[in-house]
Motif scaffolding. Structure first.
Motif, short mmCIF file in Angstrom:
data_model
loop_
_atom_site.label_atom_id
_atom_site.label_comp_id
_atom_site.label_asym_id
_atom_site.label_seq_id
_atom_site.Cartn_x
_atom_site.Cartn_y
_atom_site.Cartn_z
N GLN A 141 -7.67 14.64 21.37
CA GLN A 141 -8.99 14.60 20.71
C GLN A 141 -9.44 13.17 20.42
OE1 GLN A 141 -11.09 17.13 20.59
NE2 GLN A 141 -9.41 18.18 21.64
N ARG A 142 -8.50 12.34 19.93
CA ARG A 142 -8.85 10.95 19.60
C ARG A 142 -9.26 10.18 20.85
NH1 ARG A 142 -3.79 9.43 15.59
NH2 ARG A 142 -4.51 10.51 13.73
N LEU A 143 -8.54 10.42 21.95
CA LEU A 143 -8.85 9.69 23.18
C LEU A 143 -10.16 10.16 23.80
CD1 LEU A 143 -5.29 9.43 24.77
CD2 LEU A 143 -6.61 7.58 23.79
N ILE A 152 -5.66 12.20 30.43
CA ILE A 152 -5.00 12.02 29.13
C ILE A 152 -3.72 12.87 29.07
CG2 ILE A 152 -5.20 12.53 26.65
CD1 ILE A 152 -8.23 11.76 26.98
N LYS A 153 -3.84 14.14 29.50
CA LYS A 153 -2.66 15.03 29.43
C LYS A 153 -1.53 14.53 30.31
CE LYS A 153 -4.78 19.12 27.52
NZ LYS A 153 -5.47 20.37 27.73
N LYS A 154 -1.90 13.98 31.47
CA LYS A 154 -0.87 13.41 32.38
C LYS A 154 -0.19 12.21 31.70
CE LYS A 154 -2.67 14.60 36.95
NZ LYS A 154 -3.62 14.12 37.95
N ARG A 155 -1.01 11.37 31.08
CA ARG A 155 -0.45 10.19 30.40
C ARG A 155 0.50 10.61 29.28
NH1 ARG A 155 -5.66 7.27 28.60
NH2 ARG A 155 -4.31 5.80 27.51
N LEU A 156 0.11 11.66 28.55
CA LEU A 156 0.96 12.12 27.45
C LEU A 156 2.28 12.70 27.97
CD1 LEU A 156 -1.62 13.73 24.99
CD2 LEU A 156 -0.28 11.67 24.63
N ASP A 157 2.21 13.45 29.07
CA ASP A 157 3.44 14.00 29.66
C ASP A 157 4.40 12.88 30.03
OD1 ASP A 157 2.77 16.62 29.44
OD2 ASP A 157 2.07 16.86 31.50
N LEU A 158 3.86 11.85 30.69
CA LEU A 158 4.69 10.71 31.09
C LEU A 158 5.28 10.02 29.86
CD1 LEU A 158 2.51 9.04 33.86
CD2 LEU A 158 4.76 10.03 34.17
N TYR A 159 4.45 9.88 28.85
CA TYR A 159 4.87 9.21 27.62
C TYR A 159 6.06 9.95 26.98
CZ TYR A 159 4.97 8.56 22.58
OH TYR A 159 5.40 8.39 21.30
N TYR A 160 5.94 11.29 26.84
CA TYR A 160 7.02 12.05 26.20
C TYR A 160 8.32 11.97 27.00
CZ TYR A 160 3.88 14.07 22.73
OH TYR A 160 3.02 14.23 21.68
N LYS A 161 8.19 12.12 28.32
CA LYS A 161 9.39 12.06 29.17
C LYS A 161 10.11 10.72 29.02
CE LYS A 161 8.04 15.35 32.73
NZ LYS A 161 6.97 15.40 33.72
N ALA A 162 9.34 9.65 28.97
CA ALA A 162 9.92 8.31 28.89
C ALA A 162 10.46 8.02 27.49
CB ALA A 162 8.87 7.28 29.27
N THR A 163 9.75 8.50 26.48
CA THR A 163 10.06 8.06 25.11
C THR A 163 11.22 8.81 24.46
OG1 THR A 163 7.74 7.52 24.84
CG2 THR A 163 9.01 7.63 22.85
N GLY A 185 4.61 4.80 20.26
CA GLY A 185 3.65 5.86 19.92
C GLY A 185 2.80 6.15 21.13
N GLY A 186 2.38 7.37 21.26
CA GLY A 186 1.59 7.77 22.44
C GLY A 186 0.18 7.19 22.42
N PRO A 187 -0.52 7.30 23.56
CA PRO A 187 -1.91 6.85 23.59
C PRO A 187 -2.73 7.68 22.61
CG PRO A 187 -1.30 8.04 25.62
CD PRO A 187 -0.05 7.87 24.83
N GLY A 188 -3.43 7.01 21.70
CA GLY A 188 -4.22 7.74 20.70
C GLY A 188 -3.46 8.06 19.43
N GLY A 232 -16.11 4.01 27.82
CA GLY A 232 -16.41 3.90 29.25
C GLY A 232 -15.16 3.80 30.11
N ARG A 233 -13.99 4.03 29.49
CA ARG A 233 -12.75 3.94 30.27
C ARG A 233 -12.59 5.18 31.15
NH1 ARG A 233 -7.54 1.64 27.03
NH2 ARG A 233 -6.55 2.96 28.58
N ALA A 234 -12.34 4.96 32.42
CA ALA A 234 -12.25 6.08 33.36
C ALA A 234 -11.07 6.99 33.05
CB ALA A 234 -12.12 5.54 34.78
N ASP A 235 -10.03 6.43 32.38
CA ASP A 235 -8.84 7.25 32.13
C ASP A 235 -8.92 8.03 30.81
OD1 ASP A 235 -8.65 5.00 30.59
OD2 ASP A 235 -6.56 4.55 31.09
N ASP A 236 -10.07 7.96 30.12
CA ASP A 236 -10.23 8.73 28.89
C ASP A 236 -10.91 10.08 29.17
OD1 ASP A 236 -8.94 6.98 27.26
OD2 ASP A 236 -10.71 6.04 26.43
N ASN A 237 -10.34 10.84 30.11
CA ASN A 237 -10.82 12.21 30.32
C ASN A 237 -9.62 13.14 30.15
OD1 ASN A 237 -9.55 12.94 33.05
ND2 ASN A 237 -10.60 11.03 33.52
N GLU A 238 -9.90 14.42 29.86
CA GLU A 238 -8.83 15.32 29.39
C GLU A 238 -7.65 15.43 30.36
OE1 GLU A 238 -8.40 19.46 26.91
OE2 GLU A 238 -10.37 18.67 27.39
N GLU A 239 -7.96 15.59 31.64
CA GLU A 239 -6.88 15.78 32.63
C GLU A 239 -5.97 14.54 32.69
OE1 GLU A 239 -6.34 16.58 37.38
OE2 GLU A 239 -8.35 16.74 36.52
#
Length: 206
Positions: free
Chosen positions: A139-141, A158-169, A27-30, A149-156
């Motif tokens: 939205q959840r993230l 997050i979208k990169k992480r989701l792209d990587l997630y879909y490609k891999a999954t 499942g993706g982040p969030g 306070g996680r530095a990687d919980d910003n919109e840009e």
């Protein structure tokens, strides 16, 4: 006086997990994957193993393997697949006497990892695909980012992480769909409704 020799077959640690019930959780982040894993542990007595958590714990332990891992990660390199699998296997064996089964979280990230897992450890009985729309996950993230306070919980990011997630999954899901063991869980619903779907999928394994 004759002595009878009885050969005692030594039990390999691997034998303890030979017939274990293994569930891959993807499942993706969030997506709410972590929450659902907690609920499965509570209801079914499974052991929840996340490769990321295992790596962090090993590094924190200061062991020889932990130091090697830290050096690899500091260079920005990927931890070798064999090492990750050894850690998952060790963690499974350590819990074998008390565990009803295993939730392998966030793994495999690619088909090759799934194939290696099966060679070294065993085949999954089920793949739970905790699926939420990408907008929902963003939205959840973002909401989590307000308090985490996680530095990687910003919109840009997050979208990169989701792209990587879909490609891999996507290839992983397709690979296991061909075996008929994927159960897609609609994670847009309230947490308890999502868990009802998860429970139905696990109950069918008995």
């Amino acid at each position: 006086m004759a002595f009878c020799c009885v050969r005692i077959r030594s039990i390999h640690p691997e034998d303890k997990i030979k017939d274990a019930k293994i569930i891959f959780v993807v499942g993706g982040p969030g997506s709410g994957k972590g929450t659902q894993c907690e609920k499965v542990v509570e209801k079914y007595g499974y052991t929840h193993l996340s490769s990321g958590d295992l790596l962090r714990a090993e590094v924190a332990s200061g062991s020889e393997r932990g130091k090697q891992l830290q050096a690899i990660m500091q260079k920005g390199e990927l931890v070798p697949l064999d090492t990750v699998l050894d850690m998952i296997k060790d963690a499974m064996i350590a819990k074998a006497d008390v565990s009803k089964g295993y939730l392998i979280d966030g793994y495999p990230r690619e088909v090759k990892q799934g194939e290696e897992f099966e060679k070294k450890i065993g085949a999954p009985a089920l793949l739970l695909y905790i699926d939420a729309k990408s907008e929902t996950m963003v939205q959840r993230l973002l909401k989590r980012g307000q308090t985490s306070g996680r530095a990687d919980d910003n919109e840009e990011t997050i979208k990169k992480r989701l792209d990587l997630y879909y490609k891999a999954t996507e290839p992983v899901i397709a690979f296991y769909e061909s075996r008929g063991i994927v159960r897609k869980i609609d994670s847009e619903l309230p947490v308890d409704e999502v868990f009802k779907q998860v429970s139905q999928a696990i109950d069918k394994l008995k």
